[in-house]
Design a protein around this motif. Structure first.
Motif, PDB file in Angstrom:
ATOM      1  N   TYR A 720     -24.475  10.305 -43.043  1.00 39.91           N
ATOM      2  CA  TYR A 720     -23.793  11.599 -42.884  1.00 39.91           C
ATOM      3  C   TYR A 720     -24.752  12.739 -42.504  1.00 39.91           C
ATOM      4  O   TYR A 720     -24.575  13.873 -42.920  1.00 39.91           O
ATOM      5  N   GLU A 721     -25.731  12.396 -41.659  1.00 40.57           N
ATOM      6  CA  GLU A 721     -26.524  13.440 -41.021  1.00 40.57           C
ATOM      7  C   GLU A 721     -25.826  13.936 -39.760  1.00 40.57           C
ATOM      8  O   GLU A 721     -25.850  15.120 -39.445  1.00 40.57           O
ATOM      9  N   ASN A 722     -25.195  12.998 -39.036  1.00 43.94           N
ATOM     10  CA  ASN A 722     -24.452  13.362 -37.827  1.00 43.94           C
ATOM     11  C   ASN A 722     -22.994  13.622 -38.193  1.00 43.94           C
ATOM     12  O   ASN A 722     -22.154  12.724 -38.155  1.00 43.94           O
ATOM     13  N   VAL A 723     -22.694  14.851 -38.577  1.00 45.34           N
ATOM     14  CA  VAL A 723     -21.331  15.177 -39.006  1.00 45.34           C
ATOM     15  C   VAL A 723     -20.728  16.320 -38.194  1.00 45.34           C
ATOM     16  O   VAL A 723     -19.689  16.852 -38.573  1.00 45.34           O
ATOM     17  N   TYR A 724     -21.363  16.674 -37.092  1.00 47.11           N
ATOM     18  CA  TYR A 724     -20.858  17.790 -36.297  1.00 47.11           C
ATOM     19  C   TYR A 724     -20.298  17.277 -34.974  1.00 47.11           C
ATOM     20  O   TYR A 724     -20.968  16.516 -34.251  1.00 47.11           O
ATOM     21  N   ILE A 725     -19.067  17.678 -34.685  1.00 50.00           N
ATOM     22  CA  ILE A 725     -18.398  17.203 -33.474  1.00 50.00           C
ATOM     23  C   ILE A 725     -19.016  17.880 -32.252  1.00 50.00           C
ATOM     24  O   ILE A 725     -19.072  19.108 -32.169  1.00 50.00           O
ATOM     25  N   GLN A 726     -19.483  17.046 -31.313  1.00 50.56           N
ATOM     26  CA  GLN A 726     -20.082  17.552 -30.072  1.00 50.56           C
ATOM     27  C   GLN A 726     -19.040  17.699 -28.971  1.00 50.56           C
ATOM     28  O   GLN A 726     -19.051  18.658 -28.204  1.00 50.56           O
ATOM     29  N   GLU A 743       2.499  14.628 -33.636  1.00 50.35           N
ATOM     30  CA  GLU A 743       2.757  13.632 -32.605  1.00 50.35           C
ATOM     31  C   GLU A 743       1.574  12.685 -32.434  1.00 50.35           C
ATOM     32  O   GLU A 743       1.729  11.574 -31.911  1.00 50.35           O
ATOM     33  N   PHE A 744       0.404  13.108 -32.854  1.00 51.44           N
ATOM     34  CA  PHE A 744      -0.766  12.219 -32.856  1.00 51.44           C
ATOM     35  C   PHE A 744      -0.448  10.928 -33.595  1.00 51.44           C
ATOM     36  O   PHE A 744      -0.806   9.831 -33.140  1.00 51.44           O
ATOM     37  N   PHE A 745       0.254  11.044 -34.737  1.00 51.83           N
ATOM     38  CA  PHE A 745       0.588   9.865 -35.531  1.00 51.83           C
ATOM     39  C   PHE A 745       1.791   9.130 -34.981  1.00 51.83           C
ATOM     40  O   PHE A 745       1.785   7.904 -34.864  1.00 51.83           O
ATOM     41  N   THR A 746       2.853   9.843 -34.656  1.00 52.11           N
ATOM     42  CA  THR A 746       4.092   9.176 -34.245  1.00 52.11           C
ATOM     43  C   THR A 746       3.993   8.546 -32.872  1.00 52.11           C
ATOM     44  O   THR A 746       4.654   7.546 -32.590  1.00 52.11           O
ATOM     45  N   GLU A 747       3.165   9.108 -31.999  1.00 52.24           N
ATOM     46  CA  GLU A 747       3.014   8.540 -30.654  1.00 52.24           C
ATOM     47  C   GLU A 747       1.838   7.578 -30.554  1.00 52.24           C
ATOM     48  O   GLU A 747       1.635   6.942 -29.519  1.00 52.24           O
ATOM     49  N   GLY A 748       1.059   7.471 -31.614  1.00 50.94           N
ATOM     50  CA  GLY A 748      -0.024   6.491 -31.638  1.00 50.94           C
ATOM     51  C   GLY A 748      -1.168   6.839 -30.703  1.00 50.94           C
ATOM     52  O   GLY A 748      -1.580   6.011 -29.871  1.00 50.94           O
ATOM     53  N   MET A 749      -1.699   8.045 -30.822  1.00 53.43           N
ATOM     54  CA  MET A 749      -2.787   8.475 -29.942  1.00 53.43           C
ATOM     55  C   MET A 749      -4.142   8.029 -30.485  1.00 53.43           C
ATOM     56  O   MET A 749      -4.267   7.618 -31.637  1.00 53.43           O
ATOM     57  N   THR A 750      -5.164   8.126 -29.634  1.00 50.63           N
ATOM     58  CA  THR A 750      -6.538   7.855 -30.039  1.00 50.63           C
ATOM     59  C   THR A 750      -7.374   9.107 -29.837  1.00 50.63           C
ATOM     60  O   THR A 750      -7.459   9.640 -28.723  1.00 50.63           O
ATOM     61  N   LEU A 751      -7.946   9.589 -30.930  1.00 44.56           N
ATOM     62  CA  LEU A 751      -8.819  10.757 -30.907  1.00 44.56           C
ATOM     63  C   LEU A 751     -10.241  10.267 -31.131  1.00 44.56           C
ATOM     64  O   LEU A 751     -10.560   9.725 -32.187  1.00 44.56           O
ATOM     65  N   GLU A 752     -11.086  10.440 -30.112  1.00 46.33           N
ATOM     66  CA  GLU A 752     -12.466   9.983 -30.218  1.00 46.33           C
ATOM     67  C   GLU A 752     -13.379  11.194 -30.331  1.00 46.33           C
ATOM     68  O   GLU A 752     -13.349  12.097 -29.491  1.00 46.33           O
ATOM     69  N   LEU A 753     -14.190  11.188 -31.383  1.00 50.30           N
ATOM     70  CA  LEU A 753     -15.080  12.301 -31.683  1.00 50.30           C
ATOM     71  C   LEU A 753     -16.523  11.849 -31.521  1.00 50.30           C
ATOM     72  O   LEU A 753     -16.946  10.866 -32.145  1.00 50.30           O
ATOM     73  N   THR A 754     -17.261  12.542 -30.685  1.00 51.41           N
ATOM     74  CA  THR A 754     -18.689  12.270 -30.553  1.00 51.41           C
ATOM     75  C   THR A 754     -19.431  13.172 -31.526  1.00 51.41           C
ATOM     76  O   THR A 754     -19.275  14.400 -31.497  1.00 51.41           O
ATOM     77  N   LEU A 755     -20.223  12.566 -32.409  1.00 53.80           N
ATOM     78  CA  LEU A 755     -20.870  13.299 -33.484  1.00 53.80           C
ATOM     79  C   LEU A 755     -22.357  13.494 -33.213  1.00 53.80           C
ATOM     80  O   LEU A 755     -22.993  12.692 -32.529  1.00 53.80           O
ATOM     81  N   GLY A 756     -22.888  14.571 -33.769  1.00 53.34           N
ATOM     82  CA  GLY A 756     -24.310  14.860 -33.665  1.00 53.34           C
ATOM     83  C   GLY A 756     -24.808  15.564 -34.905  1.00 53.34           C
ATOM     84  O   GLY A 756     -24.049  15.850 -35.842  1.00 53.34           O
ATOM     85  N   SER A 757     -26.089  15.879 -34.921  1.00 51.83           N
ATOM     86  CA  SER A 757     -26.716  16.437 -36.127  1.00 51.83           C
ATOM     87  C   SER A 757     -26.688  17.957 -36.167  1.00 51.83           C
ATOM     88  O   SER A 757     -27.071  18.543 -37.186  1.00 51.83           O
ATOM     89  N   ASN A 758     -26.235  18.600 -35.077  1.00 54.16           N
ATOM     90  CA  ASN A 758     -26.216  20.057 -35.032  1.00 54.16           C
ATOM     91  C   ASN A 758     -24.855  20.570 -34.589  1.00 54.16           C
ATOM     92  O   ASN A 758     -24.108  19.887 -33.865  1.00 54.16           O
ATOM     93  N   GLU A 759     -24.538  21.777 -35.019  1.00 48.10           N
ATOM     94  CA  GLU A 759     -23.293  22.419 -34.616  1.00 48.10           C
ATOM     95  C   GLU A 759     -23.278  22.604 -33.096  1.00 48.10           C
ATOM     96  O   GLU A 759     -24.289  22.953 -32.486  1.00 48.10           O
ATOM     97  N   SER A 760     -22.100  22.394 -32.505  1.00 45.03           N
ATOM     98  CA  SER A 760     -21.946  22.546 -31.056  1.00 45.03           C
ATOM     99  C   SER A 760     -20.917  23.634 -30.770  1.00 45.03           C
ATOM    100  O   SER A 760     -20.434  24.320 -31.674  1.00 45.03           O
ATOM    101  N   THR A 761     -20.567  23.779 -29.508  1.00 42.20           N
ATOM    102  CA  THR A 761     -19.559  24.768 -29.122  1.00 42.20           C
ATOM    103  C   THR A 761     -18.154  24.189 -29.110  1.00 42.20           C
ATOM    104  O   THR A 761     -17.200  24.907 -28.789  1.00 42.20           O
ATOM    105  N   TRP A 762     -18.018  22.921 -29.471  1.00 41.12           N
ATOM    106  CA  TRP A 762     -16.682  22.306 -29.450  1.00 41.12           C
ATOM    107  C   TRP A 762     -15.746  23.040 -30.414  1.00 41.12           C
ATOM    108  O   TRP A 762     -16.101  23.331 -31.563  1.00 41.12           O
TER     109      TRP A 762
END
Length: 786
Positions: A720-726, A743-762
């Motif tokens: 849990y060093e890389n906990v910031y969404i890039q 709708e994320f749950f009912t429509e069955g979507m995929t949310l992919e999060l790229t993580l890093g060690s520093n805060e980003s602008t996301w």
């Protein structure tokens, strides 16, 4: 002994590749005031069997080292207030010299130490040994508890062989019994009866019935007992509470010839209708109790496997304790509310009846929103039960336990529950009836608003706030909480405006949307706050206001962890169980407006940081939960992740002391689940705030649509060093918003999060923020929710 962490062990396989029940530990949160029920229950089950202790017994059992006083059949889980239910406990013992009068009858005289390392708690099962050599195991059906009591072999006293004795006590955990009846069948040993008891956090009283049968041994004799003496005659008894502070103790007993295997099986049916109904419940559900134990336990386990099946994990080396914490929390969200359908003696109805909404002030924020995702069919039944209560009692309940009206803590929070379910597409509900019920809360004041509805509605409509020391002659309740009720009523009216708009009632939508801004009327722009004489440096806080519109005063730190706890019954104040500091962040529908009122995003973030770092935040209390994620609304979602990861697992973990306070019927459990999933709900809105999950992937299959939604982490780091969404993608396309809809749950979507060690602008731009009433998106907010 009781630490459940496996510090050096990590799980490198997906949790869904093996039996999920191995990750459920019902003992989590059973010590240090968590008050979690550790015993055997079905999902939302009525019968709840466990050993009761003399110490932390609000949920029945705690591994606090105190004595076992009995084995009882109904409980609540994770509640505050007084200990709840625990009626008609059984207690096995041998009587010295085989003389009945030598037995120990009153609960604190007969109490015996448990062997703590013998305790086994699993979904649908509980067992332990006592230091006197007795052993007990238990499982349940919907309305019946099934016990096996094993008596030590070759027990003698002064050369006399001893006969097993089973006591039944006409009491409850908190000794609230007002009166009771008991009848003992001389030939079979069946004991049945009822008692009148007081609810643990509410008004009036209730009657509960029981029917206890025993198998596996021949009956020698039986009878009743009163205080320290027993007799074989009479075979029935009516007992009152006693005189002044003297609590008359009594019950029944049965003595047996010792069976060769030492085991006596007890089957206890319970009912809210009658003792005969309790007997028929037991007979129908467990017709052959002597041979039913293993099959009953297996059915209970399978019921829990089904309930836990919508969610699976890819853990990628995560410590096993995190997996236990996660699945055990899911389990705890389904202990209550309890399904009493067919067992409601108060009115006749074909609708479902659920009880132990204890209380909606706690459950509306996270627990019931979680069940909207994983168990929508049961939520539909719960909503129908709330509406049926409205139709027969005239009001939506805000709190309910043991067929009694619980005390209203803040606003009319069933309103939020209904609207949240409406926005999450829960089917099978008459939503026009739901709007009628919520309008009733918003427009009509009950005579006794301590139990239901809202007080102070005259002032609410005329002054647009709840006054300090309000003159309310229409109804009666605890004349306090003027700040927290103003804030909560504002949100209740916002939720009503949302439902009205969705159902096409434009006038009602406009009317209640205007009332949703009333929270602003108690903001005092020049109010300061100090701690131990030192100014915190922040200016502008909510304050009480009198009927004549002049300001009163409440120290902003009052009712915080730095001062005294404030509740309905002790130290009532203008904020309920929370400080002004805590409630300043509770404007769920207009966080953007609140941020501007507090000086803009930078000052808001500074104020949040101070709140969390100064000891003012009480993470054990539900109003704090959403404020952990309030950074999202100020354009700093990474700080929400940082804050959430500071609380889990430090304060919410897989130990018996792993909760910072009461589980509150699964509210703390749901906070744990959502935090570890990486999505957090703003209840009453179609908004989930996105954060970094605690697992490589979390998948949820919607029972409503059978589609699977997945939150996946790229560059996942189990330290849990890389906990910031890039950056993020949704179904493979770039996604910059820091929130997402149901709708994320009912429509069955995929949310992919790229993580890093520093805060980003996301997720930091204005266009990425969640909707708020006062922003340009907020004016169309209700339309976005459908």
């Amino acid at each position: 002994m009781w630490l459940l962490f496996a510090a050096s062990f990590s799980l490198a396989i997906a949790a869904d590749s093996s039996d999920v029940l191995q990750y459920v530990n019902p003992l989590i949160g059973t010590d240090n005031g968590g008050n979690v029920f550790a015993g055997a229950t079905l999902p939302y089950g009525m019968a709840k069997a466990v050993a009761d202790v003399s110490g932390q017994n609000t949920g029945g059992f705690s591994p606090d080292g105190s004595n076992i006083t009995g084995f009882s059949h109904m409980h609540d889980s994770g509640t505050g207030g007084n200990p709840s239910m625990g009626q008609f406990p059984l207690f096995p013992q041998y009587c010295p010299d085989d003389v009945i009068d030598n037995c120990q009858f009153p609960k604190y005289n007969r109490a015996v130490n448990p062997v703590l390392d013998s305790v086994v708690a699993k979904p649908g099962y509980f067992s332990l040994s006592l230091e006197n050599g007795m052993q007990a195991e238990m499982t349940v059906t919907q309305h019946t508890a099934l016990y096996n009591f094993v008596f030590p072999q070759n027990a003698t006293s002064n050369g006399t062989a001893l006969s097993p004795v089973m006591l039944l006590d006409l009491t409850d955990i908190y000794d609230t019994r007002q009166n009771a009846t008991i009848i003992v069948d001389p030939s079979t040993g069946r004991i049945q009866g009822n008692g009148t008891f007081l609810p643990s956090f509410g008004s009036d009283s209730y009657v509960l019935h029981f029917c206890a049968d025993f198998a596996g041994a021949q009956v020698i004799d039986n009878g009743v007992w009163v205080n320290n003496r027993a007799g074989t005659e009479p075979k029935q008894l009516f007992v009152t509470r006693g005189f002044n502070n003297f609590y008359l103790q009594s019950g029944g007993w049965v003595r047996f010839q010792r069976p060769s295997n030492g085991t006596i099986t007890a089957r206890v049916g319970v009912s809210w209708i009658s003792a005969d109904r309790a007997c028929s419940n037991a007979e129908n559900e467990l017709p052959n109790p002597l041979t039913a134990f293993n099959a009953t336990r297996t059915r209970a386990e399978n019921a829990w496997r089904k309930q836990l099946s919508p969610i699976s994990l890819q853990t990628a080396g995560v410590n096993q304790s995190y997996v236990e914490n996660f699945y055990s929390a899911i389990y705890r969200t389904m202990i209550s509310p309890q399904d009493y359908t067919g067992e409601n003696p108060l009115w006749s109805s074909s609708e479902p009846y659920f009880d132990s909404f204890y209380c909606l002030w706690d459950e509306f924020r996270v627990q019931l929103p979680f069940l909207n995702i994983v168990d929508p069919s049961q939520v539909s039944r719960m909503i129908r039960s709330l509406l049926d209560t409205y139709q027969h009692e005239g009001w939506l309940p805000d709190c309910r336990m043991s067929l009694c009206k619980g005390w209203t803590q803040g606003g009319s929070n069933a309103d939020v529950v209904l609207v949240d379910s409406y926005l999450k597409n829960i089917t099978g509900v008459d939503w026009n009836l739901a709007k009628e019920a919520i309008v009733n809360d918003a427009e009509n004041e009950p005579i006794d608003w301590k139990d239901e509805g809202r007080g102070g509605l005259q002032s609410w409509k005329r002054l647009n706030y709840i006054p300090y020391l309000d003159y309310d002659y229409l109804g009666f309740g605890t004349n306090s909480r003027s700040i927290s009720r103003t804030l909560e009523y504002s949100y209740n009216d916002f939720c009503l405006s949302t439902l009205a708009g969705g159902l096409g009632s434009a006038d009602e939508h406009t009317k209640y949307l205007a009332r949703a801004s009333n929270w602003r009327n108690l903001f005092k722009a020049d109010q300061t706050s100090s701690i131990n004489g030192t100014d915190t440096g922040f200016v502008g806080f909510f304050q009480p206001k009198f009927l004549n519109q002049t300001w009163g005063y409440q120290d902003p730190i009052a009712c915080s962890p730095l001062t005294d706890f404030c509740s309905l019954t002790t130290n009532p104040s203008e904020t309920f169980e929370s400080s002004v500091w805590e409630y300043q962040f509770f404007v769920p529908h207009d966080m953007a407006g609140n941020i501007q009122l507090l000086g803009g995003p930078d000052k808001f973030i500074s104020r949040l940081d101070y709140y969390f770092s100064s000891g003012l935040a009480d993470i054990s209390n539900e109003p704090v939960f959403l404020s952990v994620y309030a950074y999202h609304y100020a354009g700093r979602p990474a700080l929400s992740t940082k804050r959430a990861h500071s609380y889990v697992p430090a304060y919410f973990n897989a130990t018996t002391t792993g909760l910072p306070g009461n589980d509150d019927s699964g509210a703390a459990a749901a906070f744990t689940i959502f935090t570890m999933m990486g999505l957090f709900p703003n209840a009453g809105q179609n908004v989930y705030l996105i954060s970094a999950p605690f697992f490589e992937a979390v998948s949820v299959t919607s029972p409503a649509t059978n589609r699977t939604a997945t939150i996946r982490s790229t560059n996942f780091d189990p330290t849990y060093e890389n906990v910031y969404i890039q950056n993020a993608t949704l179904n493979g396309k770039p996604y910059s918003k820091n929130w997402i809809g149901h709708e994320f749950f009912t429509e069955g979507m995929t949310l992919e999060l790229t993580l890093g060690s520093n805060e980003s602008t996301w997720g930091t731009s204005d266009a990425d923020l969640p909707p708020s009433l006062s922003t340009s998106t907020g004016s169309m907010m209700y339309k976005m929710m459908f």
